[in-house]
Design a protein around this motif. Structure first.
Motif, PDB file in Angstrom:
ATOM      1  N   TYR A 135      53.998 -12.311  41.599  1.00 39.93           N
ATOM      2  CA  TYR A 135      54.733 -13.571  41.759  1.00 39.93           C
ATOM      3  C   TYR A 135      56.132 -13.306  42.310  1.00 39.93           C
ATOM      4  CZ  TYR A 135      51.361 -16.530  39.251  1.00 39.93           C
ATOM      5  OH  TYR A 135      50.252 -17.238  38.881  1.00 39.93           O
ATOM      6  N   PHE A 136      56.747 -12.220  41.848  1.00 42.39           N
ATOM      7  CA  PHE A 136      58.101 -11.931  42.302  1.00 42.39           C
ATOM      8  C   PHE A 136      58.121 -11.588  43.784  1.00 42.39           C
ATOM      9  CE2 PHE A 136      62.206  -9.893  42.690  1.00 42.39           C
ATOM     10  CZ  PHE A 136      63.004 -10.639  41.845  1.00 42.39           C
ATOM     11  N   LYS A 137      57.089 -10.887  44.256  1.00 41.72           N
ATOM     12  CA  LYS A 137      57.019 -10.600  45.689  1.00 41.72           C
ATOM     13  C   LYS A 137      56.883 -11.894  46.489  1.00 41.72           C
ATOM     14  CE  LYS A 137      53.457  -8.480  47.760  1.00 41.72           C
ATOM     15  NZ  LYS A 137      52.557  -7.400  48.242  1.00 41.72           N
ATOM     16  N   ASN A 138      56.110 -12.852  45.968  1.00 39.75           N
ATOM     17  CA  ASN A 138      56.009 -14.156  46.627  1.00 39.75           C
ATOM     18  C   ASN A 138      57.348 -14.893  46.601  1.00 39.75           C
ATOM     19  OD1 ASN A 138      53.289 -13.717  47.076  1.00 39.75           O
ATOM     20  ND2 ASN A 138      52.634 -14.805  45.231  1.00 39.75           N
ATOM     21  N   TYR A 139      58.068 -14.741  45.494  1.00 42.38           N
ATOM     22  CA  TYR A 139      59.394 -15.354  45.385  1.00 42.38           C
ATOM     23  C   TYR A 139      60.346 -14.784  46.428  1.00 42.38           C
ATOM     24  CZ  TYR A 139      64.072 -16.109  43.305  1.00 42.38           C
ATOM     25  OH  TYR A 139      65.395 -16.414  43.090  1.00 42.38           O
ATOM     26  N   ILE A 140      60.292 -13.482  46.650  1.00 44.34           N
ATOM     27  CA  ILE A 140      61.125 -12.871  47.681  1.00 44.34           C
ATOM     28  C   ILE A 140      60.799 -13.454  49.051  1.00 44.34           C
ATOM     29  CG2 ILE A 140      61.606 -10.721  48.921  1.00 44.34           C
ATOM     30  CD1 ILE A 140      61.249  -9.230  46.321  1.00 44.34           C
ATOM     31  N   ALA A 141      59.506 -13.621  49.329  1.00 43.74           N
ATOM     32  CA  ALA A 141      59.086 -14.119  50.636  1.00 43.74           C
ATOM     33  C   ALA A 141      59.460 -15.578  50.842  1.00 43.74           C
ATOM     34  CB  ALA A 141      57.580 -13.934  50.804  1.00 43.74           C
ATOM     35  N   VAL A 142      59.290 -16.391  49.810  1.00 44.77           N
ATOM     36  CA  VAL A 142      59.572 -17.826  49.914  1.00 44.77           C
ATOM     37  C   VAL A 142      61.058 -18.117  49.769  1.00 44.77           C
ATOM     38  CG1 VAL A 142      59.168 -20.090  48.835  1.00 44.77           C
ATOM     39  CG2 VAL A 142      57.286 -18.457  49.068  1.00 44.77           C
ATOM     40  N   GLY A 143      61.702 -17.398  48.863  1.00 42.12           N
ATOM     41  CA  GLY A 143      63.103 -17.672  48.576  1.00 42.12           C
ATOM     42  C   GLY A 143      63.254 -18.756  47.532  1.00 42.12           C
ATOM     43  N   GLY A 144      64.499 -19.163  47.308  1.00 34.41           N
ATOM     44  CA  GLY A 144      64.783 -20.126  46.250  1.00 34.41           C
ATOM     45  C   GLY A 144      65.273 -21.475  46.720  1.00 34.41           C
ATOM     46  N   MET A 145      65.227 -21.756  48.021  1.00 31.87           N
ATOM     47  CA  MET A 145      65.639 -23.076  48.476  1.00 31.87           C
ATOM     48  C   MET A 145      64.624 -24.102  47.967  1.00 31.87           C
ATOM     49  SD  MET A 145      68.410 -22.241  49.914  1.00 31.87           S
ATOM     50  CE  MET A 145      69.011 -23.608  50.913  1.00 31.87           C
ATOM     51  N   PRO A 146      65.057 -25.135  47.226  1.00 33.72           N
ATOM     52  CA  PRO A 146      64.120 -26.035  46.550  1.00 33.72           C
ATOM     53  C   PRO A 146      63.052 -26.641  47.461  1.00 33.72           C
ATOM     54  CG  PRO A 146      66.342 -26.421  45.777  1.00 33.72           C
ATOM     55  CD  PRO A 146      66.464 -25.454  46.913  1.00 33.72           C
ATOM     56  N   GLU A 147      63.419 -27.034  48.674  1.00 35.58           N
ATOM     57  CA  GLU A 147      62.433 -27.630  49.570  1.00 35.58           C
ATOM     58  C   GLU A 147      61.350 -26.620  49.936  1.00 35.58           C
ATOM     59  OE1 GLU A 147      62.231 -30.031  53.863  1.00 35.58           O
ATOM     60  OE2 GLU A 147      64.156 -29.388  53.034  1.00 35.58           O
ATOM     61  N   ALA A 148      61.738 -25.358  50.129  1.00 31.48           N
ATOM     62  CA  ALA A 148      60.770 -24.317  50.453  1.00 31.48           C
ATOM     63  C   ALA A 148      59.850 -24.051  49.263  1.00 31.48           C
ATOM     64  CB  ALA A 148      61.483 -23.045  50.878  1.00 31.48           C
ATOM     65  N   VAL A 149      60.411 -24.018  48.063  1.00 29.34           N
ATOM     66  CA  VAL A 149      59.611 -23.794  46.859  1.00 29.34           C
ATOM     67  C   VAL A 149      58.595 -24.916  46.675  1.00 29.34           C
ATOM     68  CG1 VAL A 149      59.661 -23.572  44.347  1.00 29.34           C
ATOM     69  CG2 VAL A 149      61.425 -22.465  45.729  1.00 29.34           C
TER      70      VAL A 149
END
Length: 442
Positions: free
Chosen positions: A177-191
């Protein structure tokens, strides 16, 4: 709707009888407006003004605070009812008059809770507008943390496991999950977009819109054509230097001089798109940065770095995020998570370099916990390879050091070359945002 951790702090602000108007600060697209709209459910009345709209802007031509409040209720089509009212003034940077009125909300209308925000607010503060000193308070909103990411994609159970520091049993799942978080990032619209399809590529149009929005803002940030050109150069090419110690002169292959680049970076920093992280040489509180040394460049969000630096494929294909992009991505996401541990605005972040001629000793981050300056190294391998961390601990007046890695949580008893014993906390990436809880348990 993504559950933001800062929501609890907003509730505490609401329940404080001595609350002041709150300036919610943060870069464009980090979710300020969405957060306040969600928070409005805590109140009997919600009054929303966007000062990009002329009809909302004109309200603040009224000087008398009582008449102003009456006009706002009428303008919003709301009746005064109940005991609590939230007034949200968005894009407040468009009206110096509205900024001026904040002191009167504090002094004469304490029954009304006021939150103000603005997408260009940061670059204009102290230059074109000035908030009433002592009459307002500030709160910082950053991109989503890993725990917020998990909740945003519907993995509330795993988010709770992380917060309770019980992740060892599902270590591999959390690291994935953390690797996916790195790829997606934390910008709310992207999440939110990723949560719909669990497809990282689906967020590509969102990234494109972000860079266009940031570039369009350049003219509003800069003072002249030269600074506009330098800022555009940094926004176009600076992503490739994330988590690196940078030199201003001829930055990213340009012909721009040190002074021009430095001013441009500081302007972008005011817009909260990035931070220049300067080193300290003493492992003591207060942390005193050496502004003569090279700073490290940390951008707002690692997902944006991955996209604009063109390294998403490398993130997808790696088995260990420690090895991706020469280790820079691992260090960058660690810095992002460490920064998000506090909503205090103006809190600086630091790394450590040894102040000794010929020494190359360097520790990735120095994290202040109460009266301790704790070294944080993002590194795999054995304890024998943590030479810089050992050098730091020989100087530190405490016995706690942290190594962030892809392995499971553990605590080693380590010894420096000079014989000092200390506790080396091996912290998996998914616990970085829980660093305060980890240290507290020690």
């Amino acid at each position: 709707m993504i559950e933001r951790t800062v929501y609890r702090e907003l509730k505490a602000w609401k329940n404080n009888p001595k609350h002041k108007p709150l300036i919610l600060r943060g870069a464009r697209q980090v979710g300020k407006t969405t957060l306040v709209n969600q928070f409005s459910a805590e109140f009997d009345n919600y009054l929303y003004l966007n000062l990009d709209r002329k009809r909302d802007l004109q309200l603040f031509q009224e000087d008398d605070i009582t008449n102003l409040v009456d006009n706002i209720y009428i303008h919003c089509g709301k009746r005064k009812s109940g005991n609590s009212t939230l007034l949200f003034i968005d894009e407040i940077q468009n009206s110096p008059e509205a900024v001026k009125q904040l002191r009167y909300f504090y002094e004469e209308m304490p029954n009304i809770h006021v939150i103000a925000a603005g997408s260009l607010l940061e670059s204009l503060i102290n230059n074109h507008i000035s908030f009433p000193v002592g009459r307002v308070e500030y709160m910082m909103l950053r991109p989503c943390t890993f725990v917020e990411f998990l909740k945003g994609i519907g993995e509330e159970f795993d988010a709770g496991v992380v917060q309770q520091l019980k992740g060892d049993a599902i270590h591999e799942r959390l690291m994935n999950y953390f690797k996916n978080y790195i790829a997606v990032g934390g910008m709310p619209e992207a999440v939110t977009k990723y949560a719909e399809r669990r497809d990282v590529l689906a967020v590509t149009p969102i990234y494109s819109s972000f860079i266009n929005a940031y570039s369009d803002d350049v003219e509003k940030y800069s003072r002249n054509n030269t600074q506009t050109a330098v800022i555009r150069h940094i926004i176009a090419h600076g992503w490739n230097h994330a988590a690196e110690a940078i030199t201003f002169n001829n930055f990213a292959g340009s012909n721009y001089r040190s002074r021009e680049v430095g001013e441009a970076f500081r302007t972008i920093e005011k817009a909260l798109l990035m931070e220049l992280v300067y080193p300290v040489s003493e492992p003591l509180v207060p942390l005193l940065p050496n502004l003569k040394r090279k700073p490290k460049l940390l951008w707002l969000d690692t997902g944006l770095v991955n996209y604009y630096a063109g390294i998403r494929n490398e993130i997808f294909s790696t088995n260990d995020i420690m090895t991706a992009w020469r280790g820079h991505i691992a260090e960058h996401i660690a810095g992002q998570e460490l920064a998000a541990t506090s909503s205090d605005f103006g809190k600086s972040h630091h790394f450590w370099v040894r102040d000794k001629e010929g020494s190359s000793a360097e520790v990735d981050f120095v994290y202040q916990y109460e009266n301790m300056a704790i070294p944080v190294e993002v590194k795999s391998g054995t304890n024998a390879h943590l030479r810089s961390l050992n050098a730091y601990m020989d100087l530190a007046p405490h016995d706690i050091a942290i190594r962030i890695w892809s392995g499971r949580f553990s605590i080693d008893n380590a010894v420096t070359a000079k014989g000092k014993t200390f506790r080396l906390v091996n912290l998996p990436f998914y616990y970085v945002g829980q660093i305060d809880n980890v240290i507290r348990k020690l």
